[in-house]
Scaffold this active site. Structure first.
Site, mmCIF file in Angstrom:
data_model
loop_
_atom_site.group_PDB
_atom_site.id
_atom_site.type_symbol
_atom_site.label_atom_id
_atom_site.label_comp_id
_atom_site.label_asym_id
_atom_site.label_seq_id
_atom_site.Cartn_x
_atom_site.Cartn_y
_atom_site.Cartn_z
ATOM 1 N N GLU A 1 -4.049 7.290 -5.679
ATOM 2 C CA GLU A 1 -4.157 6.516 -6.912
ATOM 3 C C GLU A 1 -5.436 6.903 -7.650
ATOM 4 O O GLU A 1 -6.485 7.028 -7.031
ATOM 5 C CB GLU A 1 -4.159 5.014 -6.591
ATOM 6 C CG GLU A 1 -2.861 4.548 -5.963
ATOM 7 C CD GLU A 1 -2.824 3.052 -5.651
ATOM 8 O OE1 GLU A 1 -3.799 2.339 -5.996
ATOM 9 O OE2 GLU A 1 -1.831 2.593 -5.068
ATOM 10 N N ARG B 1 0.851 -1.185 0.000
ATOM 11 C CA ARG B 1 0.000 0.000 0.000
ATOM 12 C C ARG B 1 0.888 1.236 0.000
ATOM 13 O O ARG B 1 1.891 1.307 0.707
ATOM 14 C CB ARG B 1 -0.910 0.018 1.234
ATOM 15 C CG ARG B 1 -2.045 -1.003 1.182
ATOM 16 C CD ARG B 1 -3.063 -0.642 0.114
ATOM 17 N NE ARG B 1 -4.218 -1.516 0.103
ATOM 18 C CZ ARG B 1 -4.345 -2.604 -0.656
ATOM 19 N NH1 ARG B 1 -3.334 -2.971 -1.460
ATOM 20 N NH2 ARG B 1 -5.452 -3.319 -0.618
ATOM 21 N N HIS C 1 -0.766 -0.235 -10.065
ATOM 22 C CA HIS C 1 -1.388 -1.137 -9.095
ATOM 23 C C HIS C 1 -1.883 -2.419 -9.779
ATOM 24 O O HIS C 1 -3.079 -2.735 -9.771
ATOM 25 C CB HIS C 1 -2.542 -0.435 -8.380
ATOM 26 C CG HIS C 1 -2.833 -1.033 -7.028
ATOM 27 N ND1 HIS C 1 -3.296 -0.301 -5.958
ATOM 28 C CD2 HIS C 1 -2.731 -2.313 -6.567
ATOM 29 C CE1 HIS C 1 -3.477 -1.085 -4.911
ATOM 30 N NE2 HIS C 1 -3.141 -2.313 -5.255
#
Length: 324
Positions: free
Chosen positions: A266, A237, A285
């Site tokens: 993000e 994370r 991601h």
């Protein structure tokens, strides 16, 4: 009468069909500013929710008086206030096992790509700048026989350790609240403090969940402990790392490079200084983003919501069994 489940993320048609067979299904492709009010209105009918990437907290839960279970299509559950869900008696389910190997593959891809400067050198070829043998200033770093430090030795950390030891003969250091005897025996891993790991490791890989104790765990001071030749890899994370401190460390060569699949915000803003740095590999991601794994995550999440709403005590993937 069938219970009502709200699906708020697109999943394979076969899995959506399974939901429709079991429940009265209400489907949102995604939650946006345009349909958020419709979603809130629908929450009044919901016995269960299934989806991903949308924070589901008190501001929404106040509109869901019937809600009994949420199935997140992810292993992480930092989008939820688990204590609040437990207080409300809402079961939270996740998908921890099906993405372990795929995410470990992605993390180790970042190790290799960053160490060998693959993205940077690929651009040299694409831009027509490869005219002769590359100069020493573009040499990469070996991975084999180096020391890898893994922050967190859960499922994904263990899978990264397996790849490092079996594939690259790496020395393995790790941090954890408790010893992982299996990993120590199989891969000769050594448990140590965070500071010692940062000082000794050639590659520092973050596989920790985000929590109040891990948020901004990697600060300016922690980065300063790393070797100037070391590389930081984050596949967990983004908020575990102080991103401003990392940018400063990369700009000033406090560490050699970083490989990042996650960020504080993000998608990564286009004006982020990370975009300008040649010594960082940036991915959107994609830790679990393969056809096979995303299908299995959806299948597992559907299994979870069925179990959570139809079984007195689900036997797997229950984040908060205290919710009863």
């Amino acid at each position: 009468m069938k219970k009502t489940v709200v699906l708020y993320k697109k999943i394979p048609e076969t899995q959506q069909a399974r939901l429709a067979e079991q429940f009265n299904l209400i489907y949102f492709d995604d939650i946006t500013a345009n349909n958020r009010q419709d979603f809130i209105t629908t929450l009044a009918k919901a016995d269960g929710l299934i989806g991903a990437s949308i924070p589901i907290r008190a501001d929404l839960l106040q509109f869901a008086p019937k809600l009994k279970a949420i199935s997140t299509i992810s292993v992480g559950y930092d989008q939820f206030d688990v204590a609040d869900l437990t207080r409300r008696g809402i079961r939270l389910m996740n998908t921890p096992d099906v993405l372990t190997d795929t995410t470990a593959d992605a993390i180790f891809m970042l190790v290799l790509t960053t160490a060998r400067r693959a993205v940077e050198l690929s651009l040299q070829v694409r831009e027509g700048k490869w005219q002769n043998s590359i100069e020493p200033t573009y040499y990469g770093s070996d991975v084999h026989h180096k020391t890898i430090g893994i922050l967190g030795m859960g499922r994904i950390g263990s899978a990264v350790a397996k790849r490092a030891f079996c594939g690259f003969d790496m020395k393995i250091l790790y941090t954890g609240n408790r010893a992982n005897e299996k990993i120590e025996q199989q891969y000769h891993a050594e448990r140590c403090s965070l500071d010692e790991l940062l000082q000794r490791a050639d590659f520092v890989c973050i596989t920790l969940p985000l929590s109040p104790s891990t948020e901004k765990l990697i600060t300016k001071e922690k980065l300063a402990l790393m070797k100037p030749s070391a590389i930081l890899i984050n596949g967990a994370r983004g908020k575990i790392v102080d991103q401003s401190a990392l940018i400063d460390a990369l700009q000033n060569h406090v560490i050699k490079a970083a490989g990042l699949d996650v960020f504080e915000v993000e998608p990564l803003p286009t004006d982020s200084a990370l975009m300008t740095l040649p010594n960082v590999v940036l991915l959107p991601h994609i830790g679990s983003a393969t056809v096979e794994t995303r299908y299995e995550m959806a299948r597992c999440a559907v299994d979870n919501i069925i179990a959570a709403l139809k079984t007195e005590k689900p036997d797997a993937n229950w984040v908060n069994p205290q919710a009863g």
